[in-house]
Write a protein that holds these residues in place. Structure first.
Motif, short mmCIF file in Angstrom:
data_model
loop_
_atom_site.label_atom_id
_atom_site.label_comp_id
_atom_site.label_asym_id
_atom_site.label_seq_id
_atom_site.Cartn_x
_atom_site.Cartn_y
_atom_site.Cartn_z
N ARG A 246 -2.91 6.53 6.91
CA ARG A 246 -2.12 5.39 6.77
C ARG A 246 -3.00 4.02 6.67
NH1 ARG A 246 0.65 6.21 12.96
NH2 ARG A 246 -1.05 5.60 14.23
N SER B 75 0.76 -1.03 -0.02
CA SER B 75 -0.04 0.13 -0.16
C SER B 75 0.92 1.01 -0.05
CB SER B 75 -0.95 -0.13 1.24
OG SER B 75 -1.42 1.45 1.52
N SER B 76 0.74 2.25 -0.93
CA SER B 76 1.11 3.45 -0.85
C SER B 76 1.29 4.39 0.44
CB SER B 76 0.95 4.40 -2.05
OG SER B 76 -0.43 4.69 -1.76
N LEU B 77 0.43 3.88 1.26
CA LEU B 77 0.19 4.84 2.64
C LEU B 77 0.48 4.04 3.72
CD1 LEU B 77 -3.16 6.95 2.02
CD2 LEU B 77 -0.60 7.57 1.83
N ASN C 173 2.81 3.92 5.98
CA ASN C 173 2.95 4.81 7.20
C ASN C 173 2.95 6.48 6.83
OD1 ASN C 173 4.00 2.93 9.48
ND2 ASN C 173 5.00 2.23 7.81
N GLY C 174 1.76 6.78 6.33
CA GLY C 174 1.56 8.22 5.98
C GLY C 174 1.51 9.07 7.05
N SER C 175 1.87 10.44 6.95
CA SER C 175 1.93 11.52 7.88
C SER C 175 0.47 11.82 8.38
CB SER C 175 2.79 12.59 7.68
OG SER C 175 1.96 13.13 6.46
N GLU C 176 -0.60 11.70 7.54
CA GLU C 176 -1.81 11.98 7.97
C GLU C 176 -2.82 10.99 7.71
OE1 GLU C 176 -2.83 16.71 7.46
OE2 GLU C 176 -2.64 15.63 5.51
N ASP D 161 -4.64 6.43 -1.53
CA ASP D 161 -3.88 5.07 -1.18
C ASP D 161 -4.13 4.20 -2.42
OD1 ASP D 161 -2.86 3.02 0.18
OD2 ASP D 161 -4.48 2.71 1.54
N HIS E 27 -5.93 12.35 0.78
CA HIS E 27 -5.01 11.61 0.42
C HIS E 27 -5.47 10.34 -0.22
CE1 HIS E 27 -2.19 13.56 3.09
NE2 HIS E 27 -3.09 13.69 3.90
#
Length: 461
Positions: A195, A186-188, A190-193, A229, A227
């Motif tokens: 995940r 998955s591209s998210l 550990n996303g900052s906003e 994903d 965002h």
């Protein structure tokens, strides 16, 4: 059928022990804002099949309302589809899931289409939901090829959230294709906003199967945040991507998120706890040894009605949740609805009275003679030597018991007791003993097993 249900309940109890460590169609009843509404896939495509071939799949049925609903019957437009779920009424609790088996057996060649109308009631009102089931039937012996197709919701709107607080929700993803698919990343992650840590390890979905996954959002400033994903998967030798748009609006709540800490700081994100793990057959037949590490993802998550929830990632990438109540009791979150039980259980928090010492006994749910109950209690306050230290602990247990009511006689089917040794100073466990279960069926022999977890090392941040 009774024996199958007994085995199902017993298997569920074992799973609980291991566990503790879209586009849809429905015409809902016009009742209160809490009314239950049945949501299910609008279309199920069984793909290429031979005439007379029987194929089975699991279909997610979801109650999106705050009241229970009862499915009373269904009507099929053709005998090609086999739906035996509703010979008896089926209940789904508030916000609950049930996995239903649907079978297809084309009776002639060509495109076969069946409309299955599901009738249900909620709050004294009737409603219906419709599934369209299709298959491309060919001559006997030719089932054709195919690909897996990952279904995901196009948009997940988290609504208005406090700035700086992680919020968790669950969504359903499914394989609507005719062959298996494997989600690789998955591209998210550990996303900052936003995940999506559901795919820390590859996940395979068989045709027609589904999975409930967790996604999270944490706006870092006031205003709308969006965002995307990208979920990457492979099927039949090809690569594909499914995308989900996450949306959330950050707001200034003017205060903290609340929730109790029970005295002392909750371990922060990145804290790790490694256990020396023994799995033993209590009859002395086998034993294995391995280490397992659990890490804290968040200690301030807003999840399922509680704030300051501690989110923990296990060694297999799975996520679990617990909360320290204001009085020092510890609650754990269990979703029992996904195991297809013959009783309408729902996801819920279960509190172990480690500080209050008040036993908590409840009937979780019952239907068709089956009863599932839980019992949580305080046991003792021993000292436990672990990780080169001696910890003052609070010892408690959580038990599940399944039985079948045969007239005036209650026939026990199985039970599971999980015992924990909780350390208030580090807000975690010094020792856990999971999966102590006794399973028995009609004419069967009771079997028991246990797994012991002793803290080997810790890093609290």
């Amino acid at each position: 059928m009774r024996i199958q249900r007994i085995a199902l309940v017993a298997s569920f109890l074992v799973v609980v022990g291991m566990w503790w460590s879209g586009c849809s169609s429905s015409t809902g009843p016009a009742t209160s804002s809490r009314a239950g509404t049945l949501v299910l896939p609008t279309t199920i495509d069984f793909g290429a099949m031979s005439v007379g071939q029987l194929r089975d799949t699991l279909v997610p049925f979801q109650n999106t309302g705050g009241d229970s609903l009862t499915i009373t019957s269904d009507g099929r437009s053709s005998a090609d589809e086999l739906d035996t779920n509703f010979f008896n009424p089926v209940g789904i609790g508030a916000y609950g899931f049930r996995a239903m088996h649907v079978q297809f057996q084309p009776l002639a060649t060509g495109l076969r289409t069946v409309h299955d109308t599901i009738h249900y009631s909620v709050g004294g009102n009737g409603a219906l939901a419709v599934m369209t089931i299709t298959a491309n039937a060919e001559g006997s012996g030719n089932t054709g090829g195919g690909t897996g197709s990952l279904f995901v919701p196009a948009t997940v709107d988290f609504g208005i959230l406090p700035v700086g607080a992680w919020h968790d929700t669950t969504i359903v993803i499914a394989n609507n294709g005719t062959v298996a698919l494997t989600i690789t990343s998955s591209s998210l992650m550990n996303g900052s906003e936003a995940r999506d840590m559901s795919f820390a390890v590859p996940m395979t979905l068989q045709p027609g199967s589904y999975q409930i996954i967790h996604v999270q959002f944490n706006p870092n400033s006031i205003g709308v945040h969006v965002h995307t994903d990208s979920i990457r998967y492979t099927t039949n030798g090809t690569n594909a991507i499914a995308t989900i748009v996450y949306r959330g609006q950050g707001a200034n709540t003017g205060g903290g998120t609340g929730g109790g800490t029970g005295g002392g700081a909750i371990p922060g994100p990145g804290s790790t706890f490694t256990y020396d793990t023994w799995q033993v057959d209590t009859n002395g037949n086998s034993s294995t040894h391995s280490d397992s590490t659990y890490s804290i993802v968040s200690n301030s998550l807003a999840f399922s009605g509680k704030t300051n929830v501690l989110e923990m990632r296990g060694p297999d990438g799975s996520l679990s949740y617990y909360h320290v109540e204001t009085n020092g009791d510890v609650s754990t979150y269990l979703d029992l609805s996904q195991f297809g039980l013959p009783i309408p259980v729902t996801a819920s928090w279960y509190t172990i009275p480690l500080a209050s010492h008040k036993e908590i006994t409840q009937i979780i749910d019952s239907a068709q003679g089956f009863v599932l109950s839980s019992d949580a209690k305080y046991l003792a306050s021993p000292s436990v030597s672990a990780a080169n230290q001696t910890f003052a602990t609070q010892q408690g247990s959580l038990s599940f018991t399944a039985s079948y009511q045969l007239g005036p006689i209650a026939l026990p089917l199985g039970s599971l007791t999980t015992t924990i040794w909780y350390v208030p100073s580090i807000k975690f466990y010094a020792k856990r003993m999971d999966a102590q279960s006794t399973i028995s069926g009609l004419g069967g022999t009771a079997k028991s097993s246990s797994s012991n977890y002793l803290l080997k090392s810790l890093q609290v941040r």
